[in-house]
Design a protein around this motif. Sequence first.
Motif, PDB file in Angstrom:
ATOM      1  N   GLU A   1     -36.420  34.716  -5.538  1.00 19.20           N
ATOM      2  CA  GLU A   1     -36.289  33.383  -5.181  1.00 19.20           C
ATOM      3  C   GLU A   1     -35.986  32.764  -6.691  1.00 19.20           C
ATOM      4  OE1 GLU A   1     -39.353  31.521  -4.156  1.00 19.20           O
ATOM      5  OE2 GLU A   1     -40.423  32.429  -4.247  1.00 19.20           O
ATOM      6  N   VAL A   2     -35.143  31.907  -6.470  1.00 22.62           N
ATOM      7  CA  VAL A   2     -35.021  31.099  -7.277  1.00 22.62           C
ATOM      8  C   VAL A   2     -35.955  29.512  -7.303  1.00 22.62           C
ATOM      9  CG1 VAL A   2     -33.502  29.040  -8.403  1.00 22.62           C
ATOM     10  CG2 VAL A   2     -32.060  31.452  -7.945  1.00 22.62           C
ATOM     11  N   VAL A   3     -36.662  29.550  -8.764  1.00 20.88           N
ATOM     12  CA  VAL A   3     -37.612  28.869  -8.520  1.00 20.88           C
ATOM     13  C   VAL A   3     -37.883  27.964  -9.874  1.00 20.88           C
ATOM     14  CG1 VAL A   3     -39.216  30.510  -7.637  1.00 20.88           C
ATOM     15  CG2 VAL A   3     -39.455  30.538 -10.586  1.00 20.88           C
ATOM     16  N   ALA A   4     -36.769  27.584 -10.471  1.00 18.87           N
ATOM     17  CA  ALA A   4     -37.210  26.820 -11.870  1.00 18.87           C
ATOM     18  C   ALA A   4     -34.580  26.911 -12.176  1.00 18.87           C
ATOM     19  CB  ALA A   4     -37.241  27.487 -12.628  1.00 18.87           C
ATOM     20  N   LEU A   5     -34.738  25.358 -12.139  1.00 18.44           N
ATOM     21  CA  LEU A   5     -33.341  24.737 -12.575  1.00 18.44           C
ATOM     22  C   LEU A   5     -32.652  24.073 -13.837  1.00 18.44           C
ATOM     23  CD1 LEU A   5     -31.778  24.103  -8.843  1.00 18.44           C
ATOM     24  CD2 LEU A   5     -31.135  26.155 -10.160  1.00 18.44           C
TER      25      LEU A   5
ATOM     26  N   LYS B   1     -35.112  20.713 -20.021  1.00 16.61           N
ATOM     27  CA  LYS B   1     -35.009  22.295 -21.796  1.00 16.61           C
ATOM     28  C   LYS B   1     -34.372  23.088 -20.334  1.00 16.61           C
ATOM     29  CE  LYS B   1     -36.148  19.172 -24.938  1.00 16.61           C
ATOM     30  NZ  LYS B   1     -37.087  19.217 -26.661  1.00 16.61           N
ATOM     31  N   GLY B   2     -33.844  24.513 -20.805  1.00 17.63           N
ATOM     32  CA  GLY B   2     -33.342  25.067 -21.260  1.00 17.63           C
ATOM     33  C   GLY B   2     -34.813  25.845 -21.564  1.00 17.63           C
ATOM     34  N   GLU B   3     -34.935  25.600 -23.047  1.00 14.06           N
ATOM     35  CA  GLU B   3     -36.264  26.166 -23.252  1.00 14.06           C
ATOM     36  C   GLU B   3     -37.463  26.592 -22.778  1.00 14.06           C
ATOM     37  OE1 GLU B   3     -34.288  24.217 -24.936  1.00 14.06           O
ATOM     38  OE2 GLU B   3     -32.836  25.181 -26.426  1.00 14.06           O
ATOM     39  N   ASP B   4     -38.094  25.334 -21.535  1.00  8.91           N
ATOM     40  CA  ASP B   4     -39.029  24.849 -20.713  1.00  8.91           C
ATOM     41  C   ASP B   4     -39.322  26.048 -20.338  1.00  8.91           C
ATOM     42  OD1 ASP B   4     -39.739  23.522 -22.835  1.00  8.91           O
ATOM     43  OD2 ASP B   4     -39.185  21.360 -22.032  1.00  8.91           O
ATOM     44  N   LEU B   5     -37.819  26.521 -19.284  1.00 10.15           N
ATOM     45  CA  LEU B   5     -37.691  26.775 -17.957  1.00 10.15           C
ATOM     46  C   LEU B   5     -38.412  27.961 -18.560  1.00 10.15           C
ATOM     47  CD1 LEU B   5     -34.747  26.699 -15.763  1.00 10.15           C
ATOM     48  CD2 LEU B   5     -35.172  28.965 -16.991  1.00 10.15           C
ATOM     49  N   ILE B   6     -37.532  28.604 -19.431  1.00  5.81           N
ATOM     50  CA  ILE B   6     -37.706  29.683 -19.902  1.00  5.81           C
ATOM     51  C   ILE B   6     -39.408  30.661 -19.793  1.00  5.81           C
ATOM     52  CG2 ILE B   6     -36.992  31.576 -21.981  1.00  5.81           C
ATOM     53  CD1 ILE B   6     -34.751  30.458 -22.213  1.00  5.81           C
ATOM     54  N   ALA B   7     -40.184  29.473 -21.069  1.00  3.50           N
ATOM     55  CA  ALA B   7     -41.502  29.433 -21.241  1.00  3.50           C
ATOM     56  C   ALA B   7     -42.057  29.400 -19.985  1.00  3.50           C
ATOM     57  CB  ALA B   7     -41.880  28.488 -22.298  1.00  3.50           C
ATOM     58  N   ALA B   8     -41.668  29.017 -18.532  1.00  4.61           N
ATOM     59  CA  ALA B   8     -42.254  28.626 -17.989  1.00  4.61           C
ATOM     60  C   ALA B   8     -43.424  29.167 -17.304  1.00  4.61           C
ATOM     61  CB  ALA B   8     -41.590  27.925 -16.789  1.00  4.61           C
ATOM     62  N   PRO B   9     -44.567  29.754 -16.540  1.00  2.00           N
ATOM     63  CA  PRO B   9     -45.161  30.642 -16.543  1.00  2.00           C
ATOM     64  C   PRO B   9     -44.829  31.139 -14.876  1.00  2.00           C
ATOM     65  CG  PRO B   9     -46.890  28.599 -16.225  1.00  2.00           C
ATOM     66  CD  PRO B   9     -45.503  28.638 -16.713  1.00  2.00           C
ATOM     67  N   GLU B  10     -44.357  30.542 -14.392  1.00  3.66           N
ATOM     68  CA  GLU B  10     -43.871  30.463 -13.056  1.00  3.66           C
ATOM     69  C   GLU B  10     -42.158  31.192 -12.756  1.00  3.66           C
ATOM     70  OE1 GLU B  10     -43.756  27.385 -13.912  1.00  3.66           O
ATOM     71  OE2 GLU B  10     -41.833  26.825 -13.120  1.00  3.66           O
ATOM     72  N   VAL B  11     -42.079  31.446 -13.852  1.00  4.12           N
ATOM     73  CA  VAL B  11     -39.826  32.035 -14.281  1.00  4.12           C
ATOM     74  C   VAL B  11     -40.713  33.599 -14.445  1.00  4.12           C
ATOM     75  CG1 VAL B  11     -38.400  32.399 -15.526  1.00  4.12           C
ATOM     76  CG2 VAL B  11     -39.091  30.113 -14.556  1.00  4.12           C
ATOM     77  N   ASP B  12     -40.075  33.941 -13.931  1.00  3.70           N
ATOM     78  CA  ASP B  12     -40.496  35.805 -14.190  1.00  3.70           C
ATOM     79  C   ASP B  12     -39.130  36.350 -14.651  1.00  3.70           C
ATOM     80  OD1 ASP B  12     -42.525  36.098 -12.773  1.00  3.70           O
ATOM     81  OD2 ASP B  12     -41.350  36.996 -10.477  1.00  3.70           O
TER      82      ASP B  12
END
Length: 336
Positions: free
Chosen positions: A29-33, A57-68
């Motif tokens: 599922e898509v949890v971040a954009l 910021k894309g960098e914050d999305l990459i670091a987000a704990p909910e993003v696998d």
Amino acid sequence: MTVRIGVIGTGMIGRDHTRRIQQVLAGAEVVALSDYNPDAARAVQADLAPAAQVYEKGEDLIAAPEVDAILVCSTGATHEPYVLAAIAAGKPVFCEKPLATTADGAKRIVDAEAAFGRRLVQVGFMRRYDAGYVALKAAVDSQIGAPIMVHAAHRNPTVPEHYLTPMAIHDTLIHEIDVLRWLLNDDYVSARVLFPRKAARSHGKLRDPQVVVLETAKGVLIDVEIFVNCHYGYDIQCEIVGEDGIAKLPEPMAIQMRLDAKLQNPILTDWKDRFVDSYDVELNDFIKAAAQGTAAGPSSWDGYVAAITSDACVAAQEADGEAVAISLPARPALYN
Ligand code: NAP
């Protein structure tokens, strides 16, 4: 396990991949954009992924704990830093083509992934997942004998004014560069580009059509016609001549009609319709591998080889028909 995916770049292909994950495929599922233009990300959130968080910021999305795992679907020049950040975070990343806009940039990704020690990157060379190319590869591998020659063509009905001669390589031929190498299980050693007279519909700054001649390490000679103002349709052709026979890419399924005193088959005009199913299969492959914390399919190495080959083909456009040599560094063990 449901793979929680963050999508960076929510333009045409980012939106379409989000739709795939949300509405067509299972297991993710898509949890971040995130998008340079936050309104574009919010529009995709509203239409397709209401539970997703929008990151500036894309960098914050990459670091987000909910993003696998991450999909990089932003413009080409932004791919390298996002892919490097995903590798540093140890998260699987699907990167639309090109992997990077320079061969040096692609090499930095290869080096980072090799140092990490596990495959994390899949490059969006979706033709390897097209049912026609898969069938063609089976015929090449087991039926027609060792390949000797390839005749291929990439034809678009028309291109806009901002499409310049090198884009015929970087944006168009790049798919042939990857898929032919995969079909032949071979590497390129030289490129030549030949120009016939310019087609009447070609705009002022574009030399169209052109023929790219690639030679491989096993001695296969490949000619690819690129004709991006062919007018009549979007048409991808590929014929492989082997020692024992010839294998040809199947035509897309189309209803044959006897009509108006003609026997006719419609030809597609929009590239999105030609490979629509292969995008589903490639992302499904990404999701399955990401669930195991790794990546499959076209690798960073394949993206790097495509970048080196593209650069040689662009140099060959300026070389008056002379061959430009292509040499690859040693392949890291991770990609064997
Ligand atoms: P697009 O419609 O222009 O979408 C790209 C999006 O990325 C735009 O919304 C853009 O915002 C945004 N963006 C730009 N810089 C960014 C940044 N630093 N961080 C986050 N977002 C950023 O382009 P597209 O047609 O979807 O293509 C995107 C990529 O997919 C390209 O690399 C293209 O080559 C590739 N692609 C591959 C295929 C294929 O067959 N595999 C097909 C189509 C596209 P702005 O508009 O505000 O700049």
